[in-house]
Write an enzyme that holds these catalytic residues in place. Structure first.
Site, PDB file in Angstrom:
ATOM      1  N   GLY A  46       0.942  -1.187   0.177  1.00  0.00           N
ATOM      2  CA  GLY A  46       0.109   0.215  -0.004  1.00  0.00           C
ATOM      3  C   GLY A  46       0.842   1.298   0.112  1.00  0.00           C
ATOM      4  O   GLY A  46       2.046   1.066   0.532  1.00  0.00           O
ATOM      5  N   GLN A  51       2.976  10.039   1.491  1.00  0.00           N
ATOM      6  CA  GLN A  51       4.274   9.412   1.468  1.00  0.00           C
ATOM      7  C   GLN A  51       4.949   9.788   0.085  1.00  0.00           C
ATOM      8  O   GLN A  51       6.252   9.620   0.346  1.00  0.00           O
ATOM      9  CB  GLN A  51       4.360   7.715   1.400  1.00  0.00           C
ATOM     10  N   CYS A  91       5.875  -0.289   7.138  1.00  0.00           N
ATOM     11  CA  CYS A  91       5.660   1.017   6.152  1.00  0.00           C
ATOM     12  C   CYS A  91       6.731   1.446   5.423  1.00  0.00           C
ATOM     13  O   CYS A  91       8.054   1.150   5.785  1.00  0.00           O
ATOM     14  CB  CYS A  91       5.287   2.074   7.258  1.00  0.00           C
ATOM     15  N   LEU A  92       6.517   1.689   4.143  1.00  0.00           N
ATOM     16  CA  LEU A  92       7.624   1.794   3.317  1.00  0.00           C
ATOM     17  C   LEU A  92       8.557   3.230   3.655  1.00  0.00           C
ATOM     18  O   LEU A  92       9.334   3.391   3.385  1.00  0.00           O
ATOM     19  CB  LEU A  92       6.998   2.106   2.055  1.00  0.00           C
ATOM     20  N   HIS A 133      -4.084   1.708   7.857  1.00  0.00           N
ATOM     21  CA  HIS A 133      -2.761   2.514   7.761  1.00  0.00           C
ATOM     22  C   HIS A 133      -2.457   3.482   6.893  1.00  0.00           C
ATOM     23  O   HIS A 133      -2.203   4.542   7.278  1.00  0.00           O
ATOM     24  CB  HIS A 133      -1.714   0.960   7.658  1.00  0.00           C
ATOM     25  N   GLU A 134      -2.914   3.169   5.551  1.00  0.00           N
ATOM     26  CA  GLU A 134      -2.807   4.142   4.457  1.00  0.00           C
ATOM     27  C   GLU A 134      -3.731   5.442   4.852  1.00  0.00           C
ATOM     28  O   GLU A 134      -3.369   6.606   4.480  1.00  0.00           O
ATOM     29  CB  GLU A 134      -3.197   3.676   3.047  1.00  0.00           C
ATOM     30  N   HIS A 137      -2.186   7.605   7.080  1.00  0.00           N
ATOM     31  CA  HIS A 137      -1.040   8.615   6.597  1.00  0.00           C
ATOM     32  C   HIS A 137      -1.713   9.766   5.809  1.00  0.00           C
ATOM     33  O   HIS A 137      -1.307  10.906   5.959  1.00  0.00           O
ATOM     34  CB  HIS A 137      -0.319   7.652   5.187  1.00  0.00           C
TER      35      HIS A 137
HETATM   36 NI    NI Z   1       2.893   3.428   5.685  1.00  0.00          NI
END
Ligand code: NI
Length: 167
Positions: A46, A51, A91-92, A133-134, A137
């Site tokens: 995701g 981000q 998370c990226l 989660h997204e 963000h």
């Molecule tokens: Ni993330």
């Protein structure tokens, strides 16, 4: 195809709150295509626009094994959440950190597609955690914000060190 730069925690831009999308135009479609390329390249399941330093309510996800089931959510909203997920998440923007935080097991919500058409969605398991989660963000919230202050400062110090080493 464009791979966008993914902001790394503790970058303060990860705490900006995204604006709703109002224009469903070519630049939105390009953003979505670039976000998908960036997510697959990483690779991750995701990615939120926040981000990649674009502060619009857009996220992409793909939890399939073959990375061929792209899902796009514009202006997503959770209408109902039930249960409690046991899953850990990563998370990226926070490489190498995996923690469990409080998430619904199952969610029901509404979003728009790349053309602005509304659709309802339901998700459980990994997809449910990924979407929560997204969507966090997009509110300027990173999952480590839920952890203890001590853990947060350890993670921030570790990542700052990695970022310094990477130049
Ligand atoms: Ni993330």
């Amino acid at each position: 195809m464009a791979i966008l730069n993914i902001l790394q925690y503790p970058d303060p831009r990860l705490h900006k709150v995204a604006e709703p999308v109002r224009q469903f135009d070519a630049s939105l479609k390009r953003l979505i295509a670039d976000m998908a390329d960036t997510m697959y390249d990483a690779p991750g399941v995701g990615l939120a626009a926040t981000q990649v330093d674009v502060h619009l309510r857009v996220l992409v996800a793909d939890i399939s094994d073959r990375h061929d089931q792209l899902m796009v959510f514009v202006n997503p909203e959770i209408l109902e959440g039930t249960g409690e997920s046991p899953l850990e998440e990563g998370c990226l923007s926070v490489p190498g950190v995996y923690e469990r935080v409080a998430r619904f097991e199952h969610i029901r919500g509404r979003a728009q597609d790349a053309d602005g058409k509304f659709f309802d969605f339901e998700a459980g398991g990994l997809l449910s955690v990924c979407l929560q989660h997204e969507m966090d963000h997009l509110q300027g919230r990173v999952f480590v914000d839920y952890l203890s202050r001590l853990k947060q400062s350890r993670i921030a110090a570790k990542l700052r060190k990695l970022q310094r080493e990477a130049g």
